[in-house]
Write an enzyme that holds these catalytic residues in place. Structure first.
Site, mmCIF file in Angstrom:
data_model
loop_
_atom_site.group_PDB
_atom_site.id
_atom_site.type_symbol
_atom_site.label_atom_id
_atom_site.label_comp_id
_atom_site.label_asym_id
_atom_site.label_seq_id
_atom_site.Cartn_x
_atom_site.Cartn_y
_atom_site.Cartn_z
ATOM 1 N N ASP A 70 -116.774 -88.943 -60.838
ATOM 2 C CA ASP A 70 -117.623 -89.216 -59.682
ATOM 3 C C ASP A 70 -116.728 -90.196 -58.955
ATOM 4 O OD1 ASP A 70 -120.819 -88.675 -59.009
ATOM 5 O OD2 ASP A 70 -119.713 -90.115 -57.840
ATOM 6 N N ASP A 72 -111.693 -88.728 -56.826
ATOM 7 C CA ASP A 72 -112.152 -87.874 -55.738
ATOM 8 C C ASP A 72 -111.835 -86.699 -55.857
ATOM 9 O OD1 ASP A 72 -112.944 -86.776 -53.006
ATOM 10 O OD2 ASP A 72 -111.753 -88.520 -52.076
ATOM 11 N N VAL A 73 -112.649 -85.585 -55.730
ATOM 12 C CA VAL A 73 -112.179 -84.208 -56.019
ATOM 13 C C VAL A 73 -111.440 -83.810 -54.678
ATOM 14 C CG1 VAL A 73 -114.177 -83.636 -57.351
ATOM 15 C CG2 VAL A 73 -114.366 -83.369 -55.225
ATOM 16 N N TYR A 109 -121.666 -76.814 -43.922
ATOM 17 C CA TYR A 109 -122.099 -77.056 -45.246
ATOM 18 C C TYR A 109 -122.396 -75.565 -45.566
ATOM 19 C CZ TYR A 109 -125.344 -77.758 -49.273
ATOM 20 O OH TYR A 109 -126.056 -77.888 -50.706
ATOM 21 N N LYS A 147 -120.513 -73.536 -48.819
ATOM 22 C CA LYS A 147 -121.430 -72.785 -49.869
ATOM 23 C C LYS A 147 -121.263 -71.363 -50.052
ATOM 24 C CE LYS A 147 -122.825 -76.882 -51.626
ATOM 25 N NZ LYS A 147 -122.376 -77.132 -52.998
#
Length: 252
Positions: free
Chosen positions: A39, A65-66, A156, A160
């Site tokens: 995270d 950080d992804v 968003y 998704k």
């Protein structure tokens, strides 16, 4: 410690500093997994690691950080041994309910980077390990926003939907290697994702609110974590490429 479905296995969990990710990390550790908890929130990760340790579980933490390829490499490298048995891509952000006409490039790129590109990079990094082992499971956390346009802003919802496509493609292409890939689509959950969910365009939020009346309840993070843990376990051996809703009937 309860069940031991994950005894001797390694799980990498993103977004593990709070909410669903934290609940997934704690539950998996409670079922015997060594958890690599990742995270951006160092304090949140400390709380997660403390909860796991107090329950007798094992975990390492990676503050990262992804969105950053180097951080993704560090997350995967933090595993003990050569295997990662389960990847749970949970980290995600919202988009303040902005419609496309009010959406700037920076927000679009950031939401897509966290919600799609990061999970893709993690899948790309762990799949060689899973293929070498002849087994593995990936569980991506999407949203009912991946099934309908009525619950969030354009970035968003687009991200998704894309995450579901990533999941299905992975399921098809790597099934023969013993790797399963599934996606969970929660409805409303009591998490801190609300920090990126403050409405910023009143007229758009007013229109979206028409669909919110279908909401029956807000889930607790551990209710979603239970589903993630099952999908990643051997009990779900015949479940691959599934899109599983956990929304109290919202999309019904």
């Amino acid at each position: 410690m309860g069940e031991s479905r994950y005894e001797g296995r390694v799980a990498l969990v993103t977004g593990a500093g709070s909410g669903i990710g934290q609940a997934v990390a704690v539950r998996l550790a409670g079922e015997g997994a060594f958890v690599v908890a990742c995270d951006l929130d160092a304090d949140g990760l400390s709380a997660t690691q403390k909860a796991i340790a107090e329950a007798g579980g094992q975990a390492s933490t990676v503050v990262g950080d992804v969105c950053m390829p180097a951080d993704v490499e560090r997350m995967v490298a933090a595993r003990p041994g050569e295997r990662i048995d389960l990847l749970a891509n949970v980290a995600g952000v919202m988009d303040h309910f902005r419609p496309v006409t009010e959406l700037d490039d920076d927000m679009w790129h950031h939401v897509m980077a966290v919600n799609v590109t990061g999970p893709m990079r993690l899948c790309r990094a762990v799949l060689p390990l899973m293929r070498a082992a002849g087994r593995g499971a990936i569980v991506n956390v999407s949203s009912i926003g991946g099934l309908t346009g009525a619950v969030a802003g354009t970035a968003y919802v687009s991200s998704k939907h894309a995450l579901i496509g990533l999941t299905r493609s992975t399921a098809v292409l790597y099934a023969d290697d013993g790797v399963r890939s599934n996606v969970v689509c929660p409805g409303g959950v009591a998490t801190n994702i609300g920090r990126t969910a403050t409405p910023e365009v009143p007229w758009a939020f007013e229109r979206l609110q028409k669909s919110f009346a279908r909401t029956t309840r807000t889930a607790e993070p551990d209710e979603i974590a239970a589903l993630v843990a099952w999908l990643g376990s051997d009990e779900a051996v015949n479940v691959n490429g599934a899109v599983v809703t956990s929304d109290g009937g919202f999309t019904a």
